[in-house]
Design a protein around this motif. Structure first.
Motif, PDB file in Angstrom:
ATOM      1  N   SER A   1       0.869  -1.182   0.000  1.00 52.14           N
ATOM      2  CA  SER A   1       0.000   0.000   0.000  1.00 52.14           C
ATOM      3  C   SER A   1       0.902   1.228   0.000  1.00 52.14           C
ATOM      4  CB  SER A   1      -0.916   0.036   1.234  1.00 52.14           C
ATOM      5  OG  SER A   1      -0.213   0.492   2.378  1.00 52.14           O
ATOM      6  N   LEU A   2       0.289   2.380  -0.184  1.00 49.39           N
ATOM      7  CA  LEU A   2       1.021   3.639  -0.081  1.00 49.39           C
ATOM      8  C   LEU A   2       0.982   4.072   1.385  1.00 49.39           C
ATOM      9  CD1 LEU A   2      -0.292   5.427  -3.296  1.00 49.39           C
ATOM     10  CD2 LEU A   2       2.007   4.501  -2.918  1.00 49.39           C
ATOM     11  N   LEU A   3       1.908   3.540   2.163  1.00 51.26           N
ATOM     12  CA  LEU A   3       1.939   3.908   3.578  1.00 51.26           C
ATOM     13  C   LEU A   3       2.076   5.420   3.715  1.00 51.26           C
ATOM     14  CD1 LEU A   3       4.286   1.102   4.984  1.00 51.26           C
ATOM     15  CD2 LEU A   3       1.800   1.254   5.205  1.00 51.26           C
ATOM     16  N   PRO A   4       1.460   6.007   4.758  1.00 49.15           N
ATOM     17  CA  PRO A   4       0.871   5.346   5.924  1.00 49.15           C
ATOM     18  C   PRO A   4      -0.564   4.834   5.748  1.00 49.15           C
ATOM     19  CG  PRO A   4       0.766   7.710   6.202  1.00 49.15           C
ATOM     20  CD  PRO A   4       1.511   7.467   4.914  1.00 49.15           C
ATOM     21  N   ALA A   5      -1.101   4.849   4.530  1.00 49.33           N
ATOM     22  CA  ALA A   5      -2.456   4.328   4.313  1.00 49.33           C
ATOM     23  C   ALA A   5      -2.453   2.802   4.333  1.00 49.33           C
ATOM     24  CB  ALA A   5      -2.996   4.825   2.976  1.00 49.33           C
ATOM     25  N   PHE A   6      -3.498   2.223   4.889  1.00 50.08           N
ATOM     26  CA  PHE A   6      -3.757   0.781   4.819  1.00 50.08           C
ATOM     27  C   PHE A   6      -2.605  -0.085   5.354  1.00 50.08           C
ATOM     28  CE2 PHE A   6      -6.203   2.666   1.201  1.00 50.08           C
ATOM     29  CZ  PHE A   6      -7.450   2.583   1.806  1.00 50.08           C
ATOM     30  N   THR A   7      -2.244   0.165   6.595  1.00 51.53           N
ATOM     31  CA  THR A   7      -1.323  -0.751   7.259  1.00 51.53           C
ATOM     32  C   THR A   7      -2.041  -2.082   7.483  1.00 51.53           C
ATOM     33  OG1 THR A   7      -1.993   0.011   9.456  1.00 51.53           O
ATOM     34  CG2 THR A   7      -0.141   1.158   8.430  1.00 51.53           C
ATOM     35  N   GLY A   8      -1.268  -3.123   7.757  1.00 48.54           N
ATOM     36  CA  GLY A   8      -1.884  -4.418   8.052  1.00 48.54           C
ATOM     37  C   GLY A   8      -2.235  -5.200   6.801  1.00 48.54           C
ATOM     38  N   LEU A   9      -3.328  -5.980   6.900  1.00 49.93           N
ATOM     39  CA  LEU A   9      -3.680  -6.949   5.861  1.00 49.93           C
ATOM     40  C   LEU A   9      -4.818  -6.461   4.963  1.00 49.93           C
ATOM     41  CD1 LEU A   9      -3.581 -10.145   8.121  1.00 49.93           C
ATOM     42  CD2 LEU A   9      -1.788  -9.334   6.566  1.00 49.93           C
ATOM     43  N   LYS A  10      -5.064  -7.214   3.889  1.00 49.48           N
ATOM     44  CA  LYS A  10      -6.165  -6.965   2.942  1.00 49.48           C
ATOM     45  C   LYS A  10      -6.125  -5.543   2.376  1.00 49.48           C
ATOM     46  CE  LYS A  10      -9.059 -10.552   4.878  1.00 49.48           C
ATOM     47  NZ  LYS A  10     -10.202 -10.940   5.680  1.00 49.48           N
ATOM     48  N   THR A  11      -4.925  -5.083   2.081  1.00 47.85           N
ATOM     49  CA  THR A  11      -4.742  -3.688   1.658  1.00 47.85           C
ATOM     50  C   THR A  11      -5.460  -3.383   0.352  1.00 47.85           C
ATOM     51  OG1 THR A  11      -2.692  -4.314   0.551  1.00 47.85           O
ATOM     52  CG2 THR A  11      -2.504  -3.509   2.800  1.00 47.85           C
ATOM     53  N   HIS A  12      -5.410  -4.312  -0.603  1.00 43.46           N
ATOM     54  CA  HIS A  12      -5.980  -4.019  -1.924  1.00 43.46           C
ATOM     55  C   HIS A  12      -7.502  -3.906  -1.852  1.00 43.46           C
ATOM     56  CE1 HIS A  12      -1.969  -4.706  -3.304  1.00 43.46           C
ATOM     57  NE2 HIS A  12      -2.003  -5.979  -2.949  1.00 43.46           N
ATOM     58  N   GLN A  13      -8.141  -4.842  -1.164  1.00 43.80           N
ATOM     59  CA  GLN A  13      -9.596  -4.794  -1.043  1.00 43.80           C
ATOM     60  C   GLN A  13     -10.030  -3.543  -0.282  1.00 43.80           C
ATOM     61  OE1 GLN A  13     -11.724  -7.116  -2.599  1.00 43.80           O
ATOM     62  NE2 GLN A  13     -13.043  -5.346  -2.228  1.00 43.80           N
ATOM     63  N   ARG A  14      -9.297  -3.191   0.742  1.00 46.06           N
ATOM     64  CA  ARG A  14      -9.640  -1.992   1.529  1.00 46.06           C
ATOM     65  C   ARG A  14      -9.523  -0.732   0.671  1.00 46.06           C
ATOM     66  NH1 ARG A  14      -5.453  -2.845   5.958  1.00 46.06           N
ATOM     67  NH2 ARG A  14      -6.095  -0.804   6.766  1.00 46.06           N
ATOM     68  N   ALA A  15      -8.490  -0.656  -0.166  1.00 43.13           N
ATOM     69  CA  ALA A  15      -8.327   0.507  -1.041  1.00 43.13           C
ATOM     70  C   ALA A  15      -9.470   0.602  -2.044  1.00 43.13           C
ATOM     71  CB  ALA A  15      -6.985   0.441  -1.765  1.00 43.13           C
ATOM     72  N   ILE A  16      -9.866  -0.542  -2.613  1.00 44.52           N
ATOM     73  CA  ILE A  16     -10.988  -0.572  -3.559  1.00 44.52           C
ATOM     74  C   ILE A  16     -12.284  -0.169  -2.844  1.00 44.52           C
ATOM     75  CG2 ILE A  16     -12.433  -2.102  -4.965  1.00 44.52           C
ATOM     76  CD1 ILE A  16      -9.807  -3.675  -5.596  1.00 44.52           C
ATOM     77  N   ASP A  17     -12.512  -0.734  -1.667  1.00 49.62           N
ATOM     78  CA  ASP A  17     -13.743  -0.456  -0.912  1.00 49.62           C
ATOM     79  C   ASP A  17     -13.856   1.013  -0.523  1.00 49.62           C
ATOM     80  OD1 ASP A  17     -14.350  -3.130  -1.124  1.00 49.62           O
ATOM     81  OD2 ASP A  17     -13.823  -3.628   0.952  1.00 49.62           O
ATOM     82  N   MET A  18     -12.729   1.667  -0.302  1.00 50.98           N
ATOM     83  CA  MET A  18     -12.731   3.076   0.095  1.00 50.98           C
ATOM     84  C   MET A  18     -12.876   4.021  -1.097  1.00 50.98           C
ATOM     85  SD  MET A  18     -12.572   3.589   3.381  1.00 50.98           S
ATOM     86  CE  MET A  18     -11.872   5.222   3.557  1.00 50.98           C
ATOM     87  N   GLY A  19     -12.854   3.446  -2.312  1.00 46.40           N
ATOM     88  CA  GLY A  19     -12.983   4.271  -3.504  1.00 46.40           C
ATOM     89  C   GLY A  19     -11.708   4.987  -3.902  1.00 46.40           C
ATOM     90  N   CYS A  20     -10.565   4.478  -3.442  1.00 43.35           N
ATOM     91  CA  CYS A  20      -9.282   5.108  -3.788  1.00 43.35           C
ATOM     92  C   CYS A  20      -9.041   5.037  -5.294  1.00 43.35           C
ATOM     93  CB  CYS A  20      -8.132   4.408  -3.058  1.00 43.35           C
ATOM     94  SG  CYS A  20      -8.169   4.576  -1.269  1.00 43.35           S
ATOM     95  N   ARG A  21      -8.403   6.062  -5.809  1.00 45.11           N
ATOM     96  CA  ARG A  21      -8.036   6.054  -7.224  1.00 45.11           C
ATOM     97  C   ARG A  21      -6.667   5.447  -7.446  1.00 45.11           C
ATOM     98  NH1 ARG A  21     -10.060  11.914  -9.557  1.00 45.11           N
ATOM     99  NH2 ARG A  21     -12.268  11.673  -8.999  1.00 45.11           N
ATOM    100  N   PHE A  22      -5.880   5.379  -6.377  1.00 42.52           N
ATOM    101  CA  PHE A  22      -4.521   4.859  -6.495  1.00 42.52           C
ATOM    102  C   PHE A  22      -4.228   3.902  -5.351  1.00 42.52           C
ATOM    103  CE2 PHE A  22      -4.537   9.028  -8.481  1.00 42.52           C
ATOM    104  CZ  PHE A  22      -3.979   8.745  -9.722  1.00 42.52           C
TER     105      PHE A  22
END
Length: 197
Positions: free
Chosen positions: A119-140
């Motif tokens: 992930s692009l730290l400090p965003a989405f530390t820990g696990l399941k980073t890709h799904q969390r980024a998609i779920d949050m509507g991130c563009r990157f």
């Protein structure tokens, strides 16, 4: 990181694709001639880790310490420290090593221990980073190489790669594109450390 020999020890738990990218970069970019650096060992917490066989085929020393055979995290980390120290590492690289390390281990290798996180730290530390980024509507999304501290997925950022999230992406399709960038930035970060920058 002074001294003639700069040994790199890589820790893996699975296929070791980032490990392989670093080994290939060391060869292609002549780290031995330029920095006196080599991948001295690949160590896994899983005896059947696919990456161990590949590393062995490259003539690299390998070892496996099955973490399930140790009575505690601390005892395992102590044994792992001993195994790593046999190679006198300048850099210890976590490459898909799926263990949370004890503060004592992190302190022992302070300023020599690095990790890559998807992930692009400090965003989405820990696990399941890709799904969390998609779920949050991130563009990157992306990946980050960082120094390891006792706080999970924190520490000085050494390299980052940005990967666009495409409409229709799943965690799997995004993960594959991020991994391709990991294979670019992880060797680059290790090389910068070897060069002293």
């Amino acid at each position: 990181m002074s001294g003639v020999n700069k040994n790199i020890v890589i820790l893996i738990s699975g296929s070791g694709s980032n490990m392989a990218a670093i080994v290939e970069a060391a060869r292609v970019r002549h780290w031995q001639a330029r920095f006196g650096a080599r991948v001295a060992a690949v160590i896994s917490n899983k005896v059947a880790a696919q990456g161990l066989a590949w590393a062995s085929e490259q003539g690299i020393a390998t070892a496996a310490l099955d973490h399930t055979q140790f009575e505690s995290r601390e005892v395992f980390d102590a044994a792992l420290m001993h195994e790593i120290d046999r190679h006198e590492p300048s850099v210890v690289v976590l490459a898909g090593f799926m263990r949370i390390l004890t503060p004592g281990f992190v302190q022992h290798f302070e300023d020599r221990l690095i990790n890559i996180h998807p992930s692009l730290l400090p965003a989405f530390t820990g696990l399941k980073t890709h799904q969390r980024a998609i779920d949050m509507g991130c563009r990157f999304a992306g990946a980050t190489v960082h120094r390891v501290t006792s706080e999970l997925d924190h520490g000085e950022i050494l390299e980052q790669a940005v990967v666009p999230i495409i409409r229709g992406d799943t965690a799997q399709t995004l993960a594959a594109r991020v991994l391709a960038q990991e294979h670019v930035i992880y060797p680059r970060a290790v090389e910068k450390l070897l060069a002293g920058g």
